[in-house]
Design a protein around this motif. Structure first.
Motif, mmCIF file in Angstrom:
data_model
loop_
_atom_site.group_PDB
_atom_site.id
_atom_site.type_symbol
_atom_site.label_atom_id
_atom_site.label_comp_id
_atom_site.label_asym_id
_atom_site.label_seq_id
_atom_site.Cartn_x
_atom_site.Cartn_y
_atom_site.Cartn_z
ATOM 1 N N ASP A 192 0.858 -1.185 0.000
ATOM 2 C CA ASP A 192 0.000 0.000 0.000
ATOM 3 C C ASP A 192 0.895 1.237 0.000
ATOM 4 O OD1 ASP A 192 -3.169 0.586 0.659
ATOM 5 O OD2 ASP A 192 -1.869 2.216 1.315
ATOM 6 N N GLN A 193 0.421 2.304 -0.625
ATOM 7 C CA GLN A 193 1.262 3.504 -0.702
ATOM 8 C C GLN A 193 1.273 4.289 0.610
ATOM 9 O OE1 GLN A 193 -0.189 5.936 -3.894
ATOM 10 N NE2 GLN A 193 -2.276 6.040 -3.097
ATOM 11 N N ASN A 194 0.353 3.985 1.507
ATOM 12 C CA ASN A 194 0.321 4.618 2.825
ATOM 13 C C ASN A 194 0.899 3.676 3.874
ATOM 14 O OD1 ASN A 194 -1.245 7.010 1.936
ATOM 15 N ND2 ASN A 194 -2.833 5.481 1.562
ATOM 16 N N ASP A 195 1.284 4.232 5.016
ATOM 17 C CA ASP A 195 1.826 3.381 6.073
ATOM 18 C C ASP A 195 0.763 2.938 7.065
ATOM 19 O OD1 ASP A 195 1.400 5.885 7.244
ATOM 20 O OD2 ASP A 195 3.146 5.737 8.554
ATOM 21 N N ARG A 196 -0.476 3.439 6.888
ATOM 22 C CA ARG A 196 -1.550 3.133 7.831
ATOM 23 C C ARG A 196 -2.805 2.634 7.116
ATOM 24 N NH1 ARG A 196 -1.358 5.799 12.893
ATOM 25 N NH2 ARG A 196 0.633 6.836 13.223
ATOM 26 N N PHE A 197 -3.461 1.695 7.728
ATOM 27 C CA PHE A 197 -4.818 1.301 7.336
ATOM 28 C C PHE A 197 -5.769 2.417 7.752
ATOM 29 C CE2 PHE A 197 -8.805 -0.577 9.066
ATOM 30 C CZ PHE A 197 -9.373 -0.973 7.859
ATOM 31 N N LEU A 198 -6.836 2.625 6.987
ATOM 32 C CA LEU A 198 -7.823 3.636 7.358
ATOM 33 C C LEU A 198 -9.203 3.011 7.442
ATOM 34 C CD1 LEU A 198 -8.749 6.523 7.912
ATOM 35 C CD2 LEU A 198 -8.882 6.890 5.439
ATOM 36 N N PHE A 199 -9.814 3.110 8.620
ATOM 37 C CA PHE A 199 -11.192 2.648 8.803
ATOM 38 C C PHE A 199 -12.091 3.791 8.334
ATOM 39 C CE2 PHE A 199 -14.998 1.040 10.648
ATOM 40 C CZ PHE A 199 -14.796 -0.325 10.838
ATOM 41 N N GLU B 22 -6.905 5.566 16.547
ATOM 42 C CA GLU B 22 -8.043 4.661 16.674
ATOM 43 C C GLU B 22 -8.545 4.183 15.313
ATOM 44 O OE1 GLU B 22 -10.594 5.913 20.456
ATOM 45 O OE2 GLU B 22 -10.095 7.647 19.218
ATOM 46 N N ILE B 23 -8.575 5.097 14.345
ATOM 47 C CA ILE B 23 -9.143 4.736 13.040
ATOM 48 C C ILE B 23 -8.078 4.499 11.970
ATOM 49 C CG2 ILE B 23 -11.220 6.072 13.562
ATOM 50 C CD1 ILE B 23 -10.194 8.025 11.302
ATOM 51 N N ALA B 24 -6.810 4.781 12.290
ATOM 52 C CA ALA B 24 -5.749 4.612 11.288
ATOM 53 C C ALA B 24 -4.499 4.018 11.919
ATOM 54 C CB ALA B 24 -5.444 5.952 10.619
ATOM 55 N N PRO B 25 -4.566 2.751 12.363
ATOM 56 C CA PRO B 25 -3.378 2.115 12.948
ATOM 57 C C PRO B 25 -2.366 1.743 11.862
ATOM 58 C CG PRO B 25 -5.196 0.554 12.817
ATOM 59 C CD PRO B 25 -5.749 1.877 12.381
ATOM 60 N N PRO B 26 -1.066 1.779 12.183
ATOM 61 C CA PRO B 26 -0.044 1.402 11.196
ATOM 62 C C PRO B 26 -0.161 -0.071 10.793
ATOM 63 C CG PRO B 26 0.928 2.563 13.081
ATOM 64 C CD PRO B 26 -0.486 2.235 13.445
ATOM 65 N N TYR B 27 0.126 -0.342 9.523
ATOM 66 C CA TYR B 27 0.101 -1.737 9.041
ATOM 67 C C TYR B 27 1.071 -2.608 9.827
ATOM 68 C CZ TYR B 27 -2.623 -0.268 4.972
ATOM 69 O OH TYR B 27 -3.604 0.223 4.160
ATOM 70 N N LEU C 22 -20.443 0.419 18.107
ATOM 71 C CA LEU C 22 -20.160 -0.959 18.521
ATOM 72 C C LEU C 22 -19.972 -1.874 17.307
ATOM 73 C CD1 LEU C 22 -22.604 -1.310 21.555
ATOM 74 C CD2 LEU C 22 -20.106 -1.046 21.617
ATOM 75 N N ALA C 23 -20.804 -1.667 16.276
ATOM 76 C CA ALA C 23 -20.681 -2.485 15.057
ATOM 77 C C ALA C 23 -19.324 -2.258 14.399
ATOM 78 C CB ALA C 23 -21.805 -2.145 14.085
ATOM 79 N N TYR C 24 -18.876 -1.003 14.354
ATOM 80 C CA TYR C 24 -17.582 -0.712 13.744
ATOM 81 C C TYR C 24 -16.425 -1.191 14.619
ATOM 82 C CZ TYR C 24 -19.715 1.998 9.974
ATOM 83 O OH TYR C 24 -20.434 2.380 8.867
ATOM 84 N N LEU C 25 -16.602 -1.154 15.931
ATOM 85 C CA LEU C 25 -15.577 -1.707 16.814
ATOM 86 C C LEU C 25 -15.382 -3.200 16.529
ATOM 87 C CD1 LEU C 25 -13.638 -1.316 19.235
ATOM 88 C CD2 LEU C 25 -15.564 -1.910 20.729
ATOM 89 N N TYR C 26 -16.501 -3.908 16.338
ATOM 90 C CA TYR C 26 -16.460 -5.336 16.039
ATOM 91 C C TYR C 26 -15.738 -5.603 14.716
ATOM 92 C CZ TYR C 26 -18.148 -9.899 14.484
ATOM 93 O OH TYR C 26 -18.222 -11.174 14.001
ATOM 94 N N ARG C 27 -15.855 -4.685 13.760
ATOM 95 C CA ARG C 27 -15.266 -4.898 12.437
ATOM 96 C C ARG C 27 -13.818 -4.434 12.336
ATOM 97 N NH1 ARG C 27 -20.021 -3.333 8.088
ATOM 98 N NH2 ARG C 27 -21.545 -4.862 8.778
ATOM 99 N N MET C 28 -13.285 -3.871 13.384
ATOM 100 C CA MET C 28 -11.887 -3.433 13.314
ATOM 101 C C MET C 28 -10.974 -4.637 13.079
ATOM 102 S SD MET C 28 -11.384 -0.052 15.539
ATOM 103 C CE MET C 28 -12.315 1.407 15.032
ATOM 104 N N PRO C 29 -9.795 -4.395 12.476
ATOM 105 C CA PRO C 29 -9.071 -5.505 11.855
ATOM 106 C C PRO C 29 -8.502 -6.582 12.761
ATOM 107 C CG PRO C 29 -7.882 -3.423 11.596
ATOM 108 C CD PRO C 29 -9.210 -3.090 12.137
#
Length: 399
Positions: A41-48, A64-69, A367-374
């Motif tokens: 990926d061209q970025n160093d972080r995943f983005l939710f 919280e929403i963009a942790p590093p890969y 809560l739904a998005y918390l459950y879907r975090m990687p």
């Protein structure tokens, strides 16, 4: 000499790419078959991405929403490479990275998502801001900060596109700017949220009206200038002064994908089989925004984060199956409903027989998005932080 392991290359680290990589690392590979998995990926972080709006109101923080890969992939065996993709040779099975070497693959996953086209009207590229990446959010934040610190009475914002992104942005910005904000939502068609349900549309109308957001329907953008936007309505062009123009209209497949000699739709998406494989190239899997997919039941799969999240499981399984002599599974899309934020402590949630709005929907969405975090580790870190925040607020208020 030992034989080289099978190499699985995943281009794009969004919901489709990252979740495919994580799932592949969890599948029961036998030792001789253990593949080399590379995520690029061209970025160093995943983005939710569905939670990007919360950065603007300070409800969430970047970590919280963009942790590093590197953090997400620790102990998974997946190798992360930060680079842009310059080209793909599908005949030679080679990927060319920008300022990097060519490398071969045995299986290729294309999950690079889409990009917001900023060439749809004069001046958009130069003066408008998209809202798809962390960089976009930071650019908008900096612009807002300068305006908020200025002595101007009103901060004028035009948001082009009244789909999900435009409506969510308008509500969050209206909350942040309060009485200083003068927001205008511009939509080419005759309604907001054209693809959504009546329940969501009505809730959005109420939220926008409550926050005094002006809505321009059947209006298109003629041009954007440094401090104005020209709007075309019923053959008449009006120039309106603005401080910020936000562009949320459309999505386009990346040029490196459009240049491939694979079957494509009219929109430039790769046409895939229900098993998520490219036509005539079963070693290539495509999912998310860049894939034109009909599932096992023949229904067109929408290009949403929810779809990519579901497709990742199937892509990982089918890659594993194709390398271990097992049958592949056709993708079956499960529509789980829609969630949309409409400001601080306000959202809508529809699906699975439910129609909820207000604070309860806001909590359910979180809560739904918390459950879907990687990863489990990231879920725990974020979840504990969310639980601790009310306590911290109480203690700081009493100090």
């Amino acid at each position: 000499m030992s034989e080289q392991p099978t190499r699985i290359c995943i281009l794009g680290g969004g919901f489709g790419g990252l979740y495919t990589a994580l799932r592949l690392s969890q599948l029961p590979w036998e030792k001789p078959q253990q593949p080399e998995i590379i995520l690029v990926d061209q970025n160093d972080r995943f983005l939710f991405t569905p939670l990007l709006y919360e950065l603007l109101t300070g409800e969430l923080q970047t970590w919280e929403i963009a942790p590093p890969y590197e953090e997400l992939l620790i102990n998974t065996g997946v190798r992360f490479t930060q680079a842009a993709v310059d080209g793909i040779n599908v005949e030679e099975r080679q990927v060319q990275l920008h300022d990097g070497p060519e490398f071969a693959y045995d299986r290729l996953v294309l999950a690079m998502g889409g990009e917001t086209p900023l060439d749809m009207a004069p001046g958009v590229m130069e003066y408008a801001i998209g809202f798809r990446t962390i960089a976009d959010a930071y650019r908008l934040e900096e612009r807002l900060r300068i305006l908020e610190e200025s002595d101007r009475e009103k901060i004028r914002v035009a948001i082009v596109g009244a789909g999900y992104s435009g409506v969510e942005l308008a509500c969050k910005l209206a909350e942040r700017l309060g009485d200083r904000g003068r927001l205008r939502l511009i939509e080419m068609s005759d309604m907001i949220l054209r693809t959504s349900t009546d329940f969501n549309r009505d809730a959005a109308h109420k939220a926008l009206n409550d926050r005094k957001v002006w809505i321009d329907l059947e209006t298109s953008v003629a041009s954007v200038e440094p401090d104005a936007i020209s709007l075309l309505y019923k053959a008449q062009v009006d120039s309106i002064p603005v401080d910020i123009v936000l562009w949320t209209v459309g999505t386009r497949v990346a040029p490196v994908v459009r240049s491939l000699s694979l079957k494509q739709s009219q929109r430039g998406q790769l046409v895939v089989t229900p098993t998520l494989q490219a036509i005539d190239h079963p070693e290539i899997f495509a999912l998310g925004d860049l894939a034109d997919c009909r599932d096992a039941d023949g229904q067109q799969v929408p290009n949403t984060a929810q779809s990519a999240f579901q497709q990742a499981d199937y892509a990982a399984w089918n890659i594993w199956a194709s390398l271990t002599g097992r049958p592949l599974l056709p993708f079956r899309y499960q529509p789980l409903g829609e969630m949309m934020t409409l400001g601080i402590d306000n959202a809508t949630l529809t699906g699975l027989g439910l129609k909820v709005d207000g604070p309860l929907a806001y909590l359910a969405r979180r809560l739904a998005y918390l459950y879907r975090m990687p990863t489990l580790n990231h879920k725990l870190k974020v979840g504990l932080n969310w639980m601790a925040q009310p306590l911290v607020a109480i203690l700081s208020g009493n100090s």
